[in-house]
Design a protein around this motif. Sequence first.
Motif: not given
Length: 347
Positions: A282-294
């Motif tokens: 779950x942390x990997x998925x959230x990391x992936x999203x924040x790198x692309x979106x923030x």
Amino acid sequence: MSSTPEVSVVIPTFDRPELVTRAVRSALAQTVTDIEVIVVVDGPDGATRAALAAIGDPRVRPVELPVKGGAPNARNQGVQAARAPWTALLDDDDEWLPEKLAVQLARARTATSPMPVVASRLINKTPRAQFVMPRRLPADGEPICEYLTVRRGLFHGDGFIQTSTILAPTELLRRVPFTVGLRRQQELDWTLRALAHDDVELVYAAEPLVLWHQDEDRPRISLNSPWEAQLEWLRGMRPLLTPRAYAAIVTSIISSMAAPTRSVRVFRMLLADARRHGRPSAVDYLTFLQIWLIPPQVRHTLRDRILGRRRPATAPTASAGPVPPVASGVDAAAPTPAVDRPTDVHA
């Protein structure tokens, strides 16, 4: 100096005479004095040659290469020239604290394998703060590839290894040379390939023994490495990685390099690759999203606030003796500290 020193220090450099002079002096200031300092000058460089001659210490051995080949090649050439049973690596923009080699040699004597790789904590000095890395040491039974790559928090990692912290048998560094041409993840690449040998183990000195400077006004070539090349490297390393480690690298490091493309196609491809060959958490998925979106600067600000960082009143120096307390944390400028070291600025 004896005919066979106790430790060979290998420092690759090019066209940074002030920085390499600082690094060399920190090596010469070690409490272990029976050393040689092999400075591998990566191509013709008169200014560095003159700066090294001005140091005036017979333990300094310049090796000037005829053409530039990059830091991994320079390290390999220095190891080939080493005369000691142990070799310690030092980047030209870093410094050692005086007890560094003494502590690591003592730690090596407690190792259970004949070929111990001895790393240490370091003090990461950035324009915003200074703090100790890694945040924690490997747990018993924890795969080293996961220790160095898998995140436990959204904005930071825990494990870390950096070139200037490494002390290893010279024989091992010759058996497992650095990968020439690799511009990022050099420490991770070398460590995992070395640990693939049955007679090798990684051990840590708990003390911070290195000053890792990240506040110099100098180019960071490795930060511009094409993400496609790094993904190709990662796929070649799959046999040495667990699915958790593979997914962690794709969703953090590779994604941080690819995110500036703002490509939906690349976003989907990397996510699919992490799921196909890895096991994202779950942390990997959230990391992936924040790198692309923030945006990166917003992420850095959030990371600083989460870790409670603040700029210290004073900064330690290599000759300052005992290390003062510093905040524990990871590099705010790097998506994942284990594998995002801005190295090889002269590569």
